[in-house]
Design an enzyme around this catalytic site. Structure first.
Site, PDB file in Angstrom:
ATOM      1  N   TYR A  76      29.407  60.639  39.121  1.00 21.96           N
ATOM      2  CA  TYR A  76      30.252  61.831  39.093  1.00 21.96           C
ATOM      3  C   TYR A  76      31.690  61.395  38.873  1.00 21.96           C
ATOM      4  O   TYR A  76      32.070  60.270  39.254  1.00 21.96           O
ATOM      5  CB  TYR A  76      30.251  62.505  40.465  1.00 21.96           C
ATOM      6  CG  TYR A  76      29.095  63.391  40.807  1.00 21.96           C
ATOM      7  CD1 TYR A  76      28.680  64.410  39.958  1.00 21.96           C
ATOM      8  CD2 TYR A  76      28.454  63.261  42.043  1.00 21.96           C
ATOM      9  CE1 TYR A  76      27.642  65.265  40.326  1.00 21.96           C
ATOM     10  CE2 TYR A  76      27.428  64.115  42.414  1.00 21.96           C
ATOM     11  CZ  TYR A  76      27.021  65.104  41.559  1.00 21.96           C
ATOM     12  OH  TYR A  76      26.022  65.951  41.937  1.00 21.96           O
ATOM     13  N   GLU A 122      28.366  66.500  48.082  1.00 15.97           N
ATOM     14  CA  GLU A 122      28.777  66.316  49.490  1.00 15.97           C
ATOM     15  C   GLU A 122      30.199  65.761  49.551  1.00 15.97           C
ATOM     16  O   GLU A 122      30.541  64.975  50.434  1.00 15.97           O
ATOM     17  CB  GLU A 122      27.795  65.413  50.261  1.00 15.97           C
ATOM     18  CG  GLU A 122      26.462  66.036  50.525  1.00 15.97           C
ATOM     19  CD  GLU A 122      25.587  66.152  49.283  1.00 15.97           C
ATOM     20  OE1 GLU A 122      25.355  67.300  48.837  1.00 15.97           O
ATOM     21  OE2 GLU A 122      25.154  65.130  48.747  1.00 15.97           O
ATOM     22  N   ASN A 180      27.508  71.601  37.210  1.00 13.33           N
ATOM     23  CA  ASN A 180      26.455  71.016  38.026  1.00 13.33           C
ATOM     24  C   ASN A 180      25.727  72.102  38.812  1.00 13.33           C
ATOM     25  O   ASN A 180      26.365  72.841  39.561  1.00 13.33           O
ATOM     26  CB  ASN A 180      27.040  69.987  38.998  1.00 13.33           C
ATOM     27  CG  ASN A 180      25.964  69.272  39.785  1.00 13.33           C
ATOM     28  OD1 ASN A 180      24.958  68.846  39.216  1.00 13.33           O
ATOM     29  ND2 ASN A 180      26.138  69.173  41.083  1.00 13.33           N
ATOM     30  N   GLU A 181      24.429  72.181  38.598  1.00 18.66           N
ATOM     31  CA  GLU A 181      23.600  73.175  39.301  1.00 18.66           C
ATOM     32  C   GLU A 181      24.253  74.552  39.279  1.00 18.66           C
ATOM     33  O   GLU A 181      24.319  75.243  40.290  1.00 18.66           O
ATOM     34  CB  GLU A 181      23.337  72.715  40.748  1.00 18.66           C
ATOM     35  CG  GLU A 181      22.493  71.450  40.820  1.00 18.66           C
ATOM     36  CD  GLU A 181      22.181  71.005  42.246  1.00 18.66           C
ATOM     37  OE1 GLU A 181      22.920  71.406  43.168  1.00 18.66           O
ATOM     38  OE2 GLU A 181      21.201  70.273  42.428  1.00 18.66           O
ATOM     39  N   GLU A 261      18.079  64.317  39.490  1.00 13.37           N
ATOM     40  CA  GLU A 261      18.331  63.921  40.879  1.00 13.37           C
ATOM     41  C   GLU A 261      17.002  63.852  41.604  1.00 13.37           C
ATOM     42  O   GLU A 261      16.469  64.864  42.066  1.00 13.37           O
ATOM     43  CB  GLU A 261      19.223  64.944  41.611  1.00 13.37           C
ATOM     44  CG  GLU A 261      20.655  64.986  41.161  1.00 13.37           C
ATOM     45  CD  GLU A 261      21.529  65.896  42.032  1.00 13.37           C
ATOM     46  OE1 GLU A 261      21.013  66.485  43.020  1.00 13.37           O
ATOM     47  OE2 GLU A 261      22.721  66.030  41.712  1.00 13.37           O
ATOM     48  N   TYR A 326      22.672  57.957  53.227  1.00 12.90           N
ATOM     49  CA  TYR A 326      21.673  58.728  52.484  1.00 12.90           C
ATOM     50  C   TYR A 326      20.252  58.167  52.614  1.00 12.90           C
ATOM     51  O   TYR A 326      19.338  58.610  51.954  1.00 12.90           O
ATOM     52  CB  TYR A 326      22.068  58.804  50.991  1.00 12.90           C
ATOM     53  CG  TYR A 326      21.683  60.094  50.320  1.00 12.90           C
ATOM     54  CD1 TYR A 326      22.498  61.220  50.418  1.00 12.90           C
ATOM     55  CD2 TYR A 326      20.499  60.197  49.597  1.00 12.90           C
ATOM     56  CE1 TYR A 326      22.147  62.412  49.805  1.00 12.90           C
ATOM     57  CE2 TYR A 326      20.140  61.393  48.978  1.00 12.90           C
ATOM     58  CZ  TYR A 326      20.969  62.492  49.079  1.00 12.90           C
ATOM     59  OH  TYR A 326      20.628  63.673  48.472  1.00 12.90           O
TER      60      TYR A 326
END
Ligand SMILES: *[C@@H]1O[C@H](CO)[C@@H](O)[C@H](O)[C@H]1NC(C)=O
Ligand SMILES: *[C@@H]1O[C@H](CO)[C@@H](O)[C@H](O)[C@H]1NC(C)=O
Ligand SMILES: *[C@@H]1O[C@H](CO)[C@@H](O)[C@H](O)[C@H]1NC(C)=O
Ligand SMILES: *[C@@H]1O[C@H](CO)[C@@H](O)[C@H](O)[C@H]1NC(C)=O
Ligand SMILES: *[C@@H]1O[C@H](CO)[C@@H](O)[C@H](O)[C@H]1NC(C)=O
Ligand SMILES: *[C@@H]1O[C@H](CO)[C@@H](O)[C@H](O)[C@H]1NC(C)=O
Length: 649
Positions: A76, A122, A180-181, A261, A326
């Site tokens: 990103y 996030e 994004n999304e 993803e 994560y």
């Protein structure tokens, strides 16, 4: 050389070059795959966020990804990391994305680029700069002209910088994501997506593969996909792969299958259990995806750290902790895990994995306990901390109204009436974003917390000073509430009457810490009382020396704060992030070696917001070689189950 010789020489050179096909990357709709230099190509990629890893470790992490069998990475570009205030761009040091791209290419990794403008991730406000909120009624991620003007200006800076790094231009970038999304967002503004497409094309050219990513369901693709952008999906290891790819096929009847993803783990929130996803589950699902001939990006391959104030939050308001481990195949600190090898074993069945040793896990060192001493409270240090001086306002103003983006703001007023009985000081409209530490005449009286605690009782004489230190715990990064104003966003009331006559201090705590401006508390007596249940927000400081005679120091470490409650910690002025062991699950913070010094004593500064375990006894922070990210969470705040994307729609 004669002119004729020169010209024929040049001609030969040009001819020679045209015999070798120039690099190309494209979609092959006939054979349902990508084409790289005219040949069938499939990527097995992993996500890495350069903004969560110190630059000194970029090469190490990328090399581990390459050795794990990946042929690509996905990154990103967080807009707010590079343009912290309008027109002030930063692409240096840890923010030098071009250097990162160069390293990836040198190591042999292709790059899937996700420049946003919105990224989610996030990350504070999903990567959008908070200064966009200067226009109160802005509609983010839409055709709102003010939003578009800011996006155009940013992309006008970023995309020309990126262009030389595209694969056909000799760089590593094979594909570029737009937004994004977007299908998970309420606006569903096709004109916005069309505008972005034209913008990206105008800067990057017509050849580059532009794509979108949405959840693996037809309903997500409705607002997320657009003609001219290749639609891909994202889903985790427990999803029905057939159904998810069927959704992609609904939007793209032909072309490569792509999971942009594939979740190797999952995110955490303060007050929720640490997310863990079994390696065997990830490995099995990855195998099934690869068996379909699909392209895949493992999100995350290494999570890293939300240093400073960069973490985001979900709704209903739940901020993410400092660690972005994560449960990924490489740990927060870049350590090799059993999951790394499980994934590598699956990849081995589909492509050759580079020979040779995998770079070893970096060693960690326990520097031990560091004694801390008390410095000033925030209230006492306010003149030092507020470089710009206070703003006077009848009613409260938000962070952005006083030009502060991150951290803490002090709101000061006084009791307008005598409160001899406990009197409620409240935020009736739930307008404390996100947590407020309230003191009256220098004594802590309580904490207000967004959605959780809206009232505290106060006592005191009319005229007593009321200090409300408000912490921004991270802006919402996903869903329809990303316009997340910070500070006191509505009035505080005393016995139902709005408090007025505020003096509002924007605080430059990071500058004060790194310049060593904080003073010691005047040591008049030794406080023999047991630790208070609640104290006003206070700074503490300690020093430690890296031992001599041990080779290879400094090394990485972790720091924990036993019996401290909540706050922020710096080492040598570097903001490591927030600690909140009282709520969990994260207990240790990652300390990268490069911030430590062997030439001078290392300075540890702590801002404890609730109560330090210090009065009447010595208190310490402890450097250890083992991370703790999965401590039990405070039951009062425990969420009932893992947050899922679906919860937010
Ligand atoms: C730019 O970012 C780097 C890395 O975070 C930082 O060290 C540097 O001070 C920043 N430069 C400016 C001018 O803010
Ligand atoms: C997965 O989805 C497909 C297509 O929708 C369906 O036929 C199949 O039964 C599903 N499998 C499972 C295990 O639910
Ligand atoms: C508060 O109480 C004191 C006596 O304790 C009195 O002198 C004063 O007038 C009161 N102030 C207000 C604003 O009621
Ligand atoms: C405030 O004090 C009142 C009266 O003593 C009490 O009923 C109430 O529970 C207290 N509220 C809080 C938030 O402590
Ligand atoms: C605070 O209360 C005043 C008086 O009722 C009102 O005019 C003002 O709009 C309120 N401010 C906020 C931020 O709610
Ligand atoms: C720690 O602070 C002291 C006093 O300000 C300073 O002399 C020293 O250089 C600092 N240490 C580091 C590693 O920056």
């Amino acid at each position: 050389m004669t002119p004729i010789g020169l010209i024929s020489g040049l001609l030969l050179l040009l001819l020679g070059q045209s015999l070798e096909a120039s690099p190309s990357f494209s979609l092959d709709y006939k054979n349902n795959c990508f084409l790289k230099d005219g040949k069938e190509f499939r990527y097995i990629s992993g996500s890495i966020h350069y903004n969560r890893i110190p630059r000194v470790y970029w090469r190490d992490r990328l090399l581990k990804m390459y050795m794990g069998g990946l042929n690509a990475i996905q990154i990103y570009i967080p807009w707010n990391y590079h343009e912290e205030s309008p027109g002030q761009y930063n692409f240096s040091g840890d923010r030098d994305v071009e250097y990162f791209l160069k390293l990836a290419q040198d190591i042999g990794l292709l790059v899937i680029l996700r420049p946003g403008p919105y990224i989610c991730g996030e990350w504070d406000m999903g990567g959008l700069p908070a200064w966009l909120l200067k226009k109160k009624d802005i509609v983010l991620r839409s055709s709102d002209p003010d939003y578009i003007a800011a996006v155009d200006k940013w992309m006008g800076k970023l995309l020309p910088m990126i262009k030389p790094h595209l694969y056909p231009n000799g760089g590593p970038i094979i594909t570029v994501q737009v937004e994004n999304e977007y299908g998970s967002y309420i606006a569903c503004d096709y004109n916005y997506m069309r505008h972005l497409t034209q913008l990206f094309r105008s800067h990057l050219g017509d050849e580059v593969v532009l794509f979108t990513t949405d959840g693996g369901g037809v309903n997500y693709l409705k607002c997320g996909s657009l003609q001219g952008l290749y639609a891909t999906v994202d889903f985790g290891p427990t999803a029905n792969i057939t159904a998810a790819f069927a959704a992609q096929r609904h939007a793209e009847p032909n072309g490569p299958l792509v999971n942009s993803e594939f979740y190797t783990g999952w995110l955490d929130h303060w007050g929720s259990h640490h997310s863990v996803v079994q390696s065997s589950v990830v490995a099995k699902s990855l195998d099934q995806i690869l068996a379909k001939g699909a392209n895949v990006n493992l999100y995350m391959f290494i999570g890293g750290t939300n240093f400073g104030y960069w973490n985001g939050a979900n709704t209903p308001y739940a901020p993410q902790p400092t660690s972005y481990d994560y449960d990924a195949p490489l740990s927060e600190a870049g350590d090799l895990t059993e999951k790394y090898y499980a994934i590598r074993d699956v990849i081995k069945m589909y492509r050759e994995v580079p020979a040779g040793p995998v770079p070893p896990t970096t060693p960690k060192y326990s520097y031990g306990a560091v004694k801390m001493k008390k410095l000033q409270t925030v209230s006492d240090a306010v003149e030092t901390l507020s470089l710009s001086g206070p703003v006077k306002s009848v009613y409260p103003q938000t962070f952005i109204e006083i030009n502060q983006v991150f951290g803490y703001v002090l709101y000061r007023t006084s009791l307008p009436v005598n409160c001899s009985e406990p009197t409620p000081l409240s935020s009736p409209l739930n307008g404390v974003n996100d947590r407020a530490y309230v003191s009256v005449s220098g004594s802590a009286v309580g904490i207000l917390e967004r959605n959780k605690v809206l009232s505290v009782n106060v006592t005191g004489k009319a005229g007593s000073q009321v200090d409300v230190l408000v912490e921004n715990m991270g802006r919402i990064n996903f869903g329809n509430s990303i316009k997340d104003f910070k500070g006191l966003v509505s009035n505080l009331t005393l016995a139902g009457v709005p408090l007025s006559g505020w003096t509002i201090y924007s605080l430059s705590i990071d500058e004060a810490v790194s310049q060593g401006l904080l003073g010691e508390e005047p040591a008049t007596w030794t406080d023999p009382s047991p630790p208070a249940a609640l104290s006003p927000p206070t700074f503490y400081e300690g020093r430690f020396i890296i031992p001599d005679g041990i080779p290879d120091l400094p090394q990485d470490s972790y720091v924990k704060l036993p019996n401290w409650r909540k706050g922020q910690i710096w080492i040598n002025g570097f903001n490591l992030g927030r600690y909140w062991p009282a709520r969990g699950p994260q207990v240790t913070l990652f300390v990268p070696a490069h911030i430590l010094s062997t030439a001078a004593p290392n300075n540890v500064t702590v801002l404890e917001l609730e109560a330090a375990p210090c009065s009447g006894q010595t208190c310490t922070v402890e450097f250890t070689d083992t991370p703790i990210l999965n401590a039990p969470v405070e039951s009062e705040y425990r969420h009932h189950r893992l947050f899922m994307k679906e919860d937010l729609l």
